[in-house]
Design a protein around this motif. Structure first.
Motif, mmCIF file in Angstrom:
data_model
loop_
_atom_site.group_PDB
_atom_site.id
_atom_site.type_symbol
_atom_site.label_atom_id
_atom_site.label_comp_id
_atom_site.label_asym_id
_atom_site.label_seq_id
_atom_site.Cartn_x
_atom_site.Cartn_y
_atom_site.Cartn_z
ATOM 1 N N ALA A 185 0.843 -1.201 0.000
ATOM 2 C CA ALA A 185 0.000 0.000 0.000
ATOM 3 C C ALA A 185 0.873 1.244 0.000
ATOM 4 O O ALA A 185 1.849 1.333 0.745
ATOM 5 N N GLY A 186 0.533 2.175 -0.879
ATOM 6 C CA GLY A 186 1.256 3.428 -0.961
ATOM 7 C C GLY A 186 2.295 3.489 -2.064
ATOM 8 O O GLY A 186 2.742 4.570 -2.432
ATOM 9 N N CYS A 187 2.692 2.319 -2.595
ATOM 10 C CA CYS A 187 3.682 2.360 -3.673
ATOM 11 C C CYS A 187 3.018 2.855 -4.962
ATOM 12 O O CYS A 187 1.806 2.804 -5.116
ATOM 13 N N ARG A 188 3.840 3.357 -5.849
ATOM 14 C CA ARG A 188 3.353 3.928 -7.105
ATOM 15 C C ARG A 188 3.558 2.927 -8.235
ATOM 16 O O ARG A 188 4.558 2.207 -8.271
ATOM 17 N N VAL A 189 2.582 2.889 -9.157
ATOM 18 C CA VAL A 189 2.637 1.997 -10.308
ATOM 19 C C VAL A 189 2.280 2.752 -11.582
ATOM 20 O O VAL A 189 1.668 3.820 -11.533
ATOM 21 N N LYS A 190 2.684 2.156 -12.710
ATOM 22 C CA LYS A 190 2.329 2.681 -14.028
ATOM 23 C C LYS A 190 1.602 1.583 -14.782
ATOM 24 O O LYS A 190 2.039 0.425 -14.795
ATOM 25 N N LEU A 191 0.488 1.909 -15.417
ATOM 26 C CA LEU A 191 -0.313 0.949 -16.166
ATOM 27 C C LEU A 191 0.361 0.609 -17.492
ATOM 28 O O LEU A 191 0.730 1.495 -18.258
ATOM 29 N N LEU A 192 0.517 -0.702 -17.750
ATOM 30 C CA LEU A 192 1.087 -1.177 -19.007
ATOM 31 C C LEU A 192 0.041 -1.787 -19.920
ATOM 32 O O LEU A 192 0.146 -1.692 -21.142
ATOM 33 N N LYS A 193 -0.975 -2.444 -19.328
ATOM 34 C CA LYS A 193 -2.011 -3.112 -20.120
ATOM 35 C C LYS A 193 -3.244 -3.309 -19.249
ATOM 36 O O LYS A 193 -3.125 -3.741 -18.102
ATOM 37 N N MET A 194 -4.415 -2.971 -19.794
ATOM 38 C CA MET A 194 -5.671 -3.254 -19.093
ATOM 39 C C MET A 194 -6.748 -3.445 -20.146
ATOM 40 O O MET A 194 -6.988 -2.571 -20.964
ATOM 41 N N ASP A 195 -7.365 -4.602 -20.107
ATOM 42 C CA ASP A 195 -8.384 -4.954 -21.094
ATOM 43 C C ASP A 195 -9.767 -4.604 -20.544
ATOM 44 O O ASP A 195 -10.504 -5.469 -20.099
ATOM 45 N N ASP A 196 -10.072 -3.301 -20.552
ATOM 46 C CA ASP A 196 -11.354 -2.825 -20.045
ATOM 47 C C ASP A 196 -11.686 -1.530 -20.775
ATOM 48 O O ASP A 196 -10.835 -0.647 -20.891
ATOM 49 N N ILE A 197 -12.902 -1.411 -21.245
ATOM 50 C CA ILE A 197 -13.310 -0.219 -21.996
ATOM 51 C C ILE A 197 -13.198 1.053 -21.157
ATOM 52 O O ILE A 197 -13.010 2.142 -21.688
ATOM 53 N N GLN A 198 -13.296 0.919 -19.840
ATOM 54 C CA GLN A 198 -13.216 2.078 -18.953
ATOM 55 C C GLN A 198 -11.819 2.272 -18.365
ATOM 56 O O GLN A 198 -11.627 3.089 -17.472
ATOM 57 N N ALA A 199 -10.844 1.532 -18.872
ATOM 58 C CA ALA A 199 -9.476 1.604 -18.348
ATOM 59 C C ALA A 199 -8.871 2.983 -18.565
ATOM 60 O O ALA A 199 -9.139 3.637 -19.574
ATOM 61 N N PRO A 200 -8.055 3.415 -17.611
ATOM 62 C CA PRO A 200 -7.309 4.650 -17.852
ATOM 63 C C PRO A 200 -6.306 4.414 -18.978
ATOM 64 O O PRO A 200 -5.977 3.261 -19.280
ATOM 65 N N PRO A 201 -5.816 5.475 -19.600
ATOM 66 C CA PRO A 201 -4.864 5.302 -20.699
ATOM 67 C C PRO A 201 -3.584 4.579 -20.254
ATOM 68 O O PRO A 201 -3.145 4.740 -19.114
ATOM 69 N N ILE A 202 -3.014 3.796 -21.161
ATOM 70 C CA ILE A 202 -1.741 3.141 -20.894
ATOM 71 C C ILE A 202 -0.730 4.224 -20.517
ATOM 72 O O ILE A 202 -0.689 5.296 -21.120
ATOM 73 N N GLY A 203 0.062 3.936 -19.495
ATOM 74 C CA GLY A 203 1.037 4.912 -19.016
ATOM 75 C C GLY A 203 0.543 5.715 -17.827
ATOM 76 O O GLY A 203 1.318 6.426 -17.188
ATOM 77 N N THR A 204 -0.747 5.596 -17.513
ATOM 78 C CA THR A 204 -1.303 6.299 -16.355
ATOM 79 C C THR A 204 -0.648 5.781 -15.082
ATOM 80 O O THR A 204 -0.415 4.582 -14.935
ATOM 81 N N GLU A 205 -0.369 6.682 -14.167
ATOM 82 C CA GLU A 205 0.226 6.306 -12.883
ATOM 83 C C GLU A 205 -0.819 6.356 -11.784
ATOM 84 O O GLU A 205 -1.839 7.039 -11.913
#
Length: 71
Positions: free
Chosen positions: A17-37
């Motif tokens: 909990a509390g660590c930061r991540v960056k999105l690489l892939k999400m198969d969902d129409i409502q997903a935030p854009p790739i690269g979102t932190e």
């Protein structure tokens, strides 16, 4: 397929909990854009990484389907 208990515990250590991540892939129409932190809230019992995305989204990173990386 759900991960075993050891895998979930490993994910909880890596994505605490509390660590930061960056999105690489999400198969969902409502997903935030790739690269979102975002900030990890917790890892649930199915191994999903629950993230509060900087865009305001709260979609989880589903184990074995979606991908993110710790930054």
């Amino acid at each position: 397929m759900y991960p075993d208990r050891n895998t979930v515990e490993q994910l909880r250590k890596e994505y605490s909990a509390g660590c930061r991540v960056k999105l690489l892939k999400m198969d969902d129409i409502q997903a935030p854009p790739i690269g979102t932190e975002g900030t990890v809230v917790h890892v649930d019992d199915t191994g999903s990484i629950c993230v509060r995305w900087d865009t305001g989204s709260g979609l989880n990173v589903i184990y074995g389907v979606d991908r993110c990386v710790k930054i």
